[in-house]
Scaffold this motif. Structure first.
Motif, PDB file in Angstrom:
ATOM      1  N   GLY A 149      40.333  53.781  44.773  1.00  0.00           N
ATOM      2  CA  GLY A 149      41.545  53.234  45.385  1.00  0.00           C
ATOM      3  C   GLY A 149      41.463  51.727  45.559  1.00  0.00           C
ATOM      4  N   GLY A 150      42.605  51.082  45.550  1.00  0.00           N
ATOM      5  CA  GLY A 150      42.663  49.624  45.651  1.00  0.00           C
ATOM      6  C   GLY A 150      42.092  49.129  46.972  1.00  0.00           C
ATOM      7  N   VAL A 151      41.276  48.077  46.903  1.00  0.00           N
ATOM      8  CA  VAL A 151      40.702  47.528  48.138  1.00  0.00           C
ATOM      9  C   VAL A 151      41.715  46.639  48.869  1.00  0.00           C
ATOM     10  N   THR A 152      42.706  46.128  48.124  1.00  0.00           N
ATOM     11  CA  THR A 152      43.733  45.278  48.753  1.00  0.00           C
ATOM     12  C   THR A 152      45.098  45.929  48.526  1.00  0.00           C
ATOM     13  N   GLU A 153      46.128  45.282  49.047  1.00  0.00           N
ATOM     14  CA  GLU A 153      47.475  45.742  48.698  1.00  0.00           C
ATOM     15  C   GLU A 153      47.689  45.529  47.202  1.00  0.00           C
ATOM     16  N   ALA A 154      48.648  46.248  46.618  1.00  0.00           N
ATOM     17  CA  ALA A 154      48.923  46.092  45.182  1.00  0.00           C
ATOM     18  C   ALA A 154      49.793  44.855  44.968  1.00  0.00           C
ATOM     19  N   ILE A 155      49.544  44.164  43.839  1.00  0.00           N
ATOM     20  CA  ILE A 155      50.229  42.906  43.538  1.00  0.00           C
ATOM     21  C   ILE A 155      51.150  43.100  42.325  1.00  0.00           C
ATOM     22  N   ALA A 156      52.411  42.736  42.479  1.00  0.00           N
ATOM     23  CA  ALA A 156      53.384  42.897  41.380  1.00  0.00           C
ATOM     24  C   ALA A 156      53.057  41.937  40.240  1.00  0.00           C
ATOM     25  N   VAL A 157      53.221  42.402  39.009  1.00  0.00           N
ATOM     26  CA  VAL A 157      52.974  41.564  37.831  1.00  0.00           C
ATOM     27  C   VAL A 157      54.143  41.704  36.857  1.00  0.00           C
ATOM     28  N   GLN A 158      54.266  40.703  35.976  1.00  0.00           N
ATOM     29  CA  GLN A 158      55.304  40.757  34.946  1.00  0.00           C
ATOM     30  C   GLN A 158      54.772  40.116  33.664  1.00  0.00           C
ATOM     31  N   ALA A 159      55.566  40.222  32.597  1.00  0.00           N
ATOM     32  CA  ALA A 159      55.137  39.649  31.318  1.00  0.00           C
ATOM     33  C   ALA A 159      54.822  38.170  31.504  1.00  0.00           C
ATOM     34  N   GLY A 160      53.697  37.740  30.917  1.00  0.00           N
ATOM     35  CA  GLY A 160      53.268  36.349  31.044  1.00  0.00           C
ATOM     36  C   GLY A 160      52.147  36.168  32.054  1.00  0.00           C
ATOM     37  N   ASP A 161      51.952  37.162  32.922  1.00  0.00           N
ATOM     38  CA  ASP A 161      50.907  37.037  33.951  1.00  0.00           C
ATOM     39  C   ASP A 161      49.530  37.372  33.387  1.00  0.00           C
ATOM     40  N   SER A 162      48.525  36.633  33.896  1.00  0.00           N
ATOM     41  CA  SER A 162      47.118  36.971  33.640  1.00  0.00           C
ATOM     42  C   SER A 162      46.504  37.382  34.960  1.00  0.00           C
ATOM     43  N   VAL A 163      45.699  38.422  34.922  1.00  0.00           N
ATOM     44  CA  VAL A 163      45.066  38.925  36.147  1.00  0.00           C
ATOM     45  C   VAL A 163      43.572  39.010  35.915  1.00  0.00           C
ATOM     46  N   ILE A 164      42.810  38.602  36.931  1.00  0.00           N
ATOM     47  CA  ILE A 164      41.366  38.813  36.876  1.00  0.00           C
ATOM     48  C   ILE A 164      40.895  39.243  38.262  1.00  0.00           C
ATOM     49  N   ALA A 165      40.127  40.318  38.283  1.00  0.00           N
ATOM     50  CA  ALA A 165      39.526  40.785  39.539  1.00  0.00           C
ATOM     51  C   ALA A 165      38.044  40.479  39.460  1.00  0.00           C
ATOM     52  N   ARG A 166      37.541  39.713  40.437  1.00  0.00           N
ATOM     53  CA  ARG A 166      36.119  39.340  40.465  1.00  0.00           C
ATOM     54  C   ARG A 166      35.431  40.180  41.532  1.00  0.00           C
ATOM     55  N   PHE A 167      34.443  40.966  41.089  1.00  0.00           N
ATOM     56  CA  PHE A 167      33.712  41.855  41.994  1.00  0.00           C
ATOM     57  C   PHE A 167      32.307  41.302  42.208  1.00  0.00           C
ATOM     58  N   GLN A 168      31.904  41.157  43.461  1.00  0.00           N
ATOM     59  CA  GLN A 168      30.525  40.765  43.753  1.00  0.00           C
ATOM     60  C   GLN A 168      29.590  41.813  43.129  1.00  0.00           C
ATOM     61  N   ASP A 169      28.570  41.373  42.426  1.00  0.00           N
ATOM     62  CA  ASP A 169      27.537  42.241  41.823  1.00  0.00           C
ATOM     63  C   ASP A 169      28.024  43.093  40.631  1.00  0.00           C
ATOM     64  N   LEU A 170      29.337  43.158  40.388  1.00  0.00           N
ATOM     65  CA  LEU A 170      29.829  44.065  39.335  1.00  0.00           C
ATOM     66  C   LEU A 170      30.541  43.341  38.203  1.00  0.00           C
ATOM     67  N   GLY A 171      30.641  42.014  38.288  1.00  0.00           N
ATOM     68  CA  GLY A 171      31.317  41.270  37.226  1.00  0.00           C
ATOM     69  C   GLY A 171      32.826  41.251  37.434  1.00  0.00           C
ATOM     70  N   SER A 172      33.540  40.849  36.400  1.00  0.00           N
ATOM     71  CA  SER A 172      34.987  40.727  36.549  1.00  0.00           C
ATOM     72  C   SER A 172      35.715  41.588  35.524  1.00  0.00           C
ATOM     73  N   VAL A 173      36.992  41.818  35.819  1.00  0.00           N
ATOM     74  CA  VAL A 173      37.852  42.643  34.952  1.00  0.00           C
ATOM     75  C   VAL A 173      39.155  41.872  34.768  1.00  0.00           C
ATOM     76  N   GLY A 174      39.486  41.547  33.520  1.00  0.00           N
ATOM     77  CA  GLY A 174      40.681  40.751  33.299  1.00  0.00           C
ATOM     78  C   GLY A 174      41.630  41.394  32.297  1.00  0.00           C
ATOM     79  N   MET A 175      42.874  40.945  32.335  1.00  0.00           N
ATOM     80  CA  MET A 175      43.890  41.447  31.383  1.00  0.00           C
ATOM     81  C   MET A 175      45.096  40.518  31.413  1.00  0.00           C
ATOM     82  N   ARG A 176      45.900  40.614  30.336  1.00  0.00           N
ATOM     83  CA  ARG A 176      47.136  39.827  30.269  1.00  0.00           C
ATOM     84  C   ARG A 176      48.318  40.768  30.135  1.00  0.00           C
ATOM     85  N   PHE A 177      49.397  40.429  30.778  1.00  0.00           N
ATOM     86  CA  PHE A 177      50.613  41.245  30.685  1.00  0.00           C
ATOM     87  C   PHE A 177      51.574  40.567  29.712  1.00  0.00           C
ATOM     88  N   VAL A 178      52.016  41.305  28.731  1.00  0.00           N
ATOM     89  CA  VAL A 178      52.883  40.706  27.695  1.00  0.00           C
ATOM     90  C   VAL A 178      54.206  41.450  27.634  1.00  0.00           C
TER      91      VAL A 178
END
Ligand code: 0L1
Ligand code: MG
Length: 262
Positions: free
Chosen positions: A233-262
């Motif tokens: 489950g999400g650790v924070t509230e959910a964040i709205a995204v739309q085409a053109g947005d880039s998202v990256i989640a940085r996790f302590q000790d676990l690295g990061s997870v990124g993606m682009r919305f097109v």
């Protein structure tokens, strides 16, 4: 149960069609106020069986509405459980097509893969710790099929807890080297920090969500099988995204997870 098998089948088809055609609908309890919790999970189960019958594999289980921030955001006080399918997975650093979605939101999640079955009742964090193979970070893209994300808990359970897409990070870690309660997560959209939290935001300890899932399944004569991918489950509230947005989640000790919305 309050709904007939025909009504349950009709609602499963209705919600799955809304998902696959990226078309929003009104919450199903408006038409079926008598629907109970068993009906809600029966509709979700039927959606899963419909997908599996078409050859789409169920590749993970999810807990949703587990963080205090998400419960507050959605005005609810109970976690919900669902599943993710193979076609929902997207690669790390890849693109996510918004034309296939209604109104996507992202949330950063601490996830686990199990090496032993977990079955309730009585499953607890200690049992979950003993059953974990490794921990991985992920971002879930939720996309409620309900107009403007307006729903109640039974409607959202029937709608497979808004499951839509997910991206798993490439770094796996043994659980014994981690403190999942203090593990920090920073969520960025277009280079700006939009949310942050620690693992404890999820029910005090993210593995509580896995124990609750095992207890929920145990009450239905089911278990979390060995080798399961489980999203806590999400650790924070959910964040709205739309085409053109880039998202990256940085996790302590676990690295990061990124993606682009097109
Ligand atoms: O994964 C989640 O926390 C989603 C649960 C369903 C409610 C929502 O769409 O926010
Ligand atoms: Mg989620």
């Amino acid at each position: 149960m309050k709904l007939t098998p025909q009504t349950i089948a009709g609602l499963a088809a209705h919600l799955e069609s809304a998902e696959l055609n990226a078309r929003d609908v009104t919450k199903i309890t408006d038409e079926h106020p008598e629907m109970d919790w068993d009906d809600a999970y029966a509709i979700q189960d039927l959606i899963r069986r419909r997908k599996e019958a078409r050859g789409q594999r169920t590749v993970g289980l999810k807990a949703g509405l587990t963080s205090f921030a998400k419960m507050k955001q959605m005005g609810v006080d109970t976690p919900v459980f669902g599943f993710v399918s193979d076609y929902m997975a997207r690669p790390e650093g890849g693109e996510i097509k918004t034309s296939e979605l209604i109104h996507p939101r992202v949330e950063a999640e601490i996830c686990v893969v199990t090496k032993a079955p977990l079955r309730g009742p009585g499953c607890h964090v200690g049992a979950v710790l003993a059953a974990i193979d490794f921990v991985v970070p992920a971002v879930e893209i939720i996309d409620s099929r309900y107009r403007d994300f307006k729903f109640d808990l039974k409607s959202v359970i029937a709608d497979n807890t808004s499951a839509s897409r997910f991206v798993v990070g490439s770094r796996m870690r043994a659980v014994d080297g981690l403190d999942l309660r203090t593990l920090g997560v920073v969520l960025e959209k277009n280079g700006k920090i939009v949310a942050m939290a620690a693992g404890a935001a999820v029910l005090g300890h993210p593995l509580t969500a896995v124990a609750m899932l095992a207890n929920h399944l145990g009450a239905r004569g089911q278990e979390i099988p060995a080798g399961s991918f489980v999203m806590t489950g999400g650790v924070t509230e959910a964040i709205a995204v739309q085409a053109g947005d880039s998202v990256i989640a940085r996790f302590q000790d676990l690295g990061s997870v990124g993606m682009r919305f097109v």
